[in-house]
Design a protein around this motif. Sequence first.
Motif, PDB file in Angstrom:
ATOM      1  N   VAL A   1       0.821  -1.205   0.000  1.00 55.34           N
ATOM      2  CA  VAL A   1       0.000   0.000   0.000  1.00 55.34           C
ATOM      3  C   VAL A   1       0.860   1.261   0.000  1.00 55.34           C
ATOM      4  O   VAL A   1       1.787   1.395   0.802  1.00 55.34           O
ATOM      5  CB  VAL A   1      -0.925   0.014   1.236  1.00 55.34           C
ATOM      6  N   PHE A   2       0.516   2.169  -0.888  1.00 58.37           N
ATOM      7  CA  PHE A   2       1.129   3.487  -0.979  1.00 58.37           C
ATOM      8  C   PHE A   2       0.026   4.514  -0.814  1.00 58.37           C
ATOM      9  O   PHE A   2      -1.152   4.164  -0.787  1.00 58.37           O
ATOM     10  CB  PHE A   2       1.845   3.641  -2.326  1.00 58.37           C
ATOM     11  N   GLU A   3       0.373   5.767  -0.712  1.00 60.05           N
ATOM     12  CA  GLU A   3      -0.629   6.822  -0.517  1.00 60.05           C
ATOM     13  C   GLU A   3      -1.624   6.893  -1.672  1.00 60.05           C
ATOM     14  O   GLU A   3      -2.810   7.104  -1.444  1.00 60.05           O
ATOM     15  CB  GLU A   3       0.049   8.192  -0.348  1.00 60.05           C
ATOM     16  N   ASP A   4      -1.135   6.773  -2.900  1.00 62.81           N
ATOM     17  CA  ASP A   4      -1.989   6.999  -4.063  1.00 62.81           C
ATOM     18  C   ASP A   4      -2.141   5.786  -4.974  1.00 62.81           C
ATOM     19  O   ASP A   4      -2.722   5.888  -6.047  1.00 62.81           O
ATOM     20  CB  ASP A   4      -1.461   8.181  -4.873  1.00 62.81           C
ATOM     21  N   HIS A   5      -1.616   4.650  -4.556  1.00 64.29           N
ATOM     22  CA  HIS A   5      -1.788   3.432  -5.354  1.00 64.29           C
ATOM     23  C   HIS A   5      -1.461   2.213  -4.501  1.00 64.29           C
ATOM     24  O   HIS A   5      -0.964   2.340  -3.383  1.00 64.29           O
ATOM     25  CB  HIS A   5      -0.920   3.461  -6.619  1.00 64.29           C
ATOM     26  N   ILE A   6      -1.802   1.065  -5.054  1.00 66.93           N
ATOM     27  CA  ILE A   6      -1.432  -0.202  -4.430  1.00 66.93           C
ATOM     28  C   ILE A   6      -0.706  -1.040  -5.470  1.00 66.93           C
ATOM     29  O   ILE A   6      -0.825  -0.800  -6.680  1.00 66.93           O
ATOM     30  CB  ILE A   6      -2.652  -0.996  -3.910  1.00 66.93           C
ATOM     31  N   VAL A   7       0.021  -2.010  -4.994  1.00 65.05           N
ATOM     32  CA  VAL A   7       0.555  -3.052  -5.853  1.00 65.05           C
ATOM     33  C   VAL A   7      -0.049  -4.348  -5.325  1.00 65.05           C
ATOM     34  O   VAL A   7       0.114  -4.689  -4.147  1.00 65.05           O
ATOM     35  CB  VAL A   7       2.097  -3.108  -5.825  1.00 65.05           C
ATOM     36  N   ALA A   8      -0.811  -5.024  -6.165  1.00 60.88           N
ATOM     37  CA  ALA A   8      -1.416  -6.303  -5.787  1.00 60.88           C
ATOM     38  C   ALA A   8      -0.439  -7.405  -6.170  1.00 60.88           C
ATOM     39  O   ALA A   8      -0.030  -7.519  -7.329  1.00 60.88           O
ATOM     40  CB  ALA A   8      -2.749  -6.497  -6.506  1.00 60.88           C
ATOM     41  N   TRP A   9      -0.031  -8.178  -5.176  1.00 60.76           N
ATOM     42  CA  TRP A   9       0.842  -9.327  -5.399  1.00 60.76           C
ATOM     43  C   TRP A   9      -0.040 -10.554  -5.442  1.00 60.76           C
ATOM     44  O   TRP A   9      -0.848 -10.788  -4.537  1.00 60.76           O
ATOM     45  CB  TRP A   9       1.874  -9.432  -4.284  1.00 60.76           C
ATOM     46  N   HIS A  10       0.090 -11.325  -6.513  1.00 55.34           N
ATOM     47  CA  HIS A  10      -0.805 -12.452  -6.738  1.00 55.34           C
ATOM     48  C   HIS A  10       0.017 -13.686  -7.067  1.00 55.34           C
ATOM     49  O   HIS A  10       0.833 -13.667  -7.988  1.00 55.34           O
ATOM     50  CB  HIS A  10      -1.763 -12.106  -7.891  1.00 55.34           C
ATOM     51  N   LEU A  11      -0.202 -14.732  -6.303  1.00 60.17           N
ATOM     52  CA  LEU A  11       0.448 -16.008  -6.573  1.00 60.17           C
ATOM     53  C   LEU A  11      -0.405 -16.753  -7.592  1.00 60.17           C
ATOM     54  O   LEU A  11      -1.578 -17.033  -7.344  1.00 60.17           O
ATOM     55  CB  LEU A  11       0.564 -16.818  -5.277  1.00 60.17           C
ATOM     56  N   ARG A  12       0.175 -16.999  -8.735  1.00 61.57           N
ATOM     57  CA  ARG A  12      -0.570 -17.650  -9.817  1.00 61.57           C
ATOM     58  C   ARG A  12      -0.990 -19.044  -9.408  1.00 61.57           C
ATOM     59  O   ARG A  12      -0.374 -19.671  -8.548  1.00 61.57           O
ATOM     60  CB  ARG A  12       0.278 -17.715 -11.089  1.00 61.57           C
ATOM     61  N   GLN A  13      -2.035 -19.523 -10.058  1.00 57.15           N
ATOM     62  CA  GLN A  13      -2.556 -20.851  -9.768  1.00 57.15           C
ATOM     63  C   GLN A  13      -1.430 -21.882  -9.824  1.00 57.15           C
ATOM     64  O   GLN A  13      -0.626 -21.884 -10.737  1.00 57.15           O
ATOM     65  CB  GLN A  13      -3.640 -21.196 -10.793  1.00 57.15           C
ATOM     66  N   GLY A  14      -1.363 -22.716  -8.819  1.00 54.97           N
ATOM     67  CA  GLY A  14      -0.299 -23.697  -8.748  1.00 54.97           C
ATOM     68  C   GLY A  14       0.872 -23.225  -7.914  1.00 54.97           C
ATOM     69  O   GLY A  14       1.775 -23.979  -7.603  1.00 54.97           O
ATOM     70  N   GLY A  15       0.894 -21.931  -7.549  1.00 48.98           N
ATOM     71  CA  GLY A  15       1.922 -21.398  -6.682  1.00 48.98           C
ATOM     72  C   GLY A  15       3.300 -21.287  -7.287  1.00 48.98           C
ATOM     73  O   GLY A  15       4.288 -21.113  -6.586  1.00 48.98           O
ATOM     74  N   GLU A  16       3.397 -21.356  -8.592  1.00 53.02           N
ATOM     75  CA  GLU A  16       4.696 -21.340  -9.261  1.00 53.02           C
ATOM     76  C   GLU A  16       5.243 -19.951  -9.555  1.00 53.02           C
ATOM     77  O   GLU A  16       6.438 -19.775  -9.674  1.00 53.02           O
ATOM     78  CB  GLU A  16       4.606 -22.122 -10.584  1.00 53.02           C
ATOM     79  N   GLN A  17       4.347 -18.956  -9.678  1.00 50.44           N
ATOM     80  CA  GLN A  17       4.799 -17.641 -10.136  1.00 50.44           C
ATOM     81  C   GLN A  17       4.088 -16.535  -9.362  1.00 50.44           C
ATOM     82  O   GLN A  17       2.861 -16.478  -9.321  1.00 50.44           O
ATOM     83  CB  GLN A  17       4.504 -17.500 -11.633  1.00 50.44           C
ATOM     84  N   LEU A  18       4.860 -15.647  -8.754  1.00 47.58           N
ATOM     85  CA  LEU A  18       4.333 -14.484  -8.064  1.00 47.58           C
ATOM     86  C   LEU A  18       4.376 -13.307  -9.044  1.00 47.58           C
ATOM     87  O   LEU A  18       5.411 -13.025  -9.636  1.00 47.58           O
ATOM     88  CB  LEU A  18       5.191 -14.176  -6.827  1.00 47.58           C
ATOM     89  N   THR A  19       3.237 -12.644  -9.211  1.00 48.78           N
ATOM     90  CA  THR A  19       3.168 -11.509 -10.135  1.00 48.78           C
ATOM     91  C   THR A  19       2.746 -10.257  -9.368  1.00 48.78           C
ATOM     92  O   THR A  19       2.085 -10.340  -8.331  1.00 48.78           O
ATOM     93  CB  THR A  19       2.171 -11.770 -11.281  1.00 48.78           C
ATOM     94  N   SER A  20       3.140  -9.104  -9.878  1.00 51.37           N
ATOM     95  CA  SER A  20       2.744  -7.838  -9.257  1.00 51.37           C
ATOM     96  C   SER A  20       1.938  -7.025 -10.263  1.00 51.37           C
ATOM     97  O   SER A  20       2.214  -7.035 -11.465  1.00 51.37           O
ATOM     98  CB  SER A  20       3.967  -7.059  -8.799  1.00 51.37           C
ATOM     99  N   HIS A  21       0.950  -6.308  -9.727  1.00 48.80           N
ATOM    100  CA  HIS A  21       0.036  -5.549 -10.571  1.00 48.80           C
ATOM    101  C   HIS A  21      -0.260  -4.220  -9.888  1.00 48.80           C
ATOM    102  O   HIS A  21      -0.988  -4.189  -8.891  1.00 48.80           O
ATOM    103  CB  HIS A  21      -1.257  -6.339 -10.788  1.00 48.80           C
ATOM    104  N   PRO A  22       0.288  -3.103 -10.398  1.00 46.51           N
ATOM    105  CA  PRO A  22       0.036  -1.797  -9.777  1.00 46.51           C
ATOM    106  C   PRO A  22      -1.320  -1.237 -10.203  1.00 46.51           C
ATOM    107  O   PRO A  22      -1.749  -1.401 -11.348  1.00 46.51           O
ATOM    108  CB  PRO A  22       1.176  -0.933 -10.309  1.00 46.51           C
ATOM    109  N   TYR A  23      -1.994  -0.583  -9.250  1.00 45.00           N
ATOM    110  CA  TYR A  23      -3.293   0.037  -9.508  1.00 45.00           C
ATOM    111  C   TYR A  23      -3.326   1.402  -8.843  1.00 45.00           C
ATOM    112  O   TYR A  23      -3.231   1.506  -7.625  1.00 45.00           O
ATOM    113  CB  TYR A  23      -4.438  -0.813  -8.931  1.00 45.00           C
TER     114      TYR A  23
END
Length: 143
Positions: free
Chosen positions: A85-107
């Motif tokens: 969490v940041f003041e003006d945005h978030i970064v959603a960290w999502h573990l892909r199905q199967g737990g093999e890959q962590l991805t980040s998605h800024p909003y």
Amino acid sequence: MIPSSGEATQIPEQLSQSIGRIVYSAGRVEFLIGRMLPGGATGESGARLIKAAREVNHPAVADVVDGYERMLPDRNHLIHGTYQVFEDHIVAWHLRQGGEQLTSHPYSVEVLRSIATSWANLAEAAHSALHTLLGDDGAEPKA
């Protein structure tokens, strides 16, 4: 970034409101698509709901399912992710199905608001499609 002392990070209200609207509207869309299925809502979501809904041969349903499929990745990142969490945005960290890959998605706030509006619009389209499919008589969809 908002400092944290090991406690749960508070999400600024402008971010949490948009995330809440996304969660609410996405749930509404999933419920309404489920009602379009022969036999009614099944509680499915994601790929299973898409697969079942694709079997309903009606253009109004197809349009809603196309929109749902297009918007599903952001829903999954926001609902199944954890946030930095940041003041003006978030970064959603999502573990892909199967737990093999962590991805980040800024909003940003603006992007979250836009996504929330898109989900609300899709919910209205799904509501209209359900009435079209039912012929406005409230009967269950025919197989």
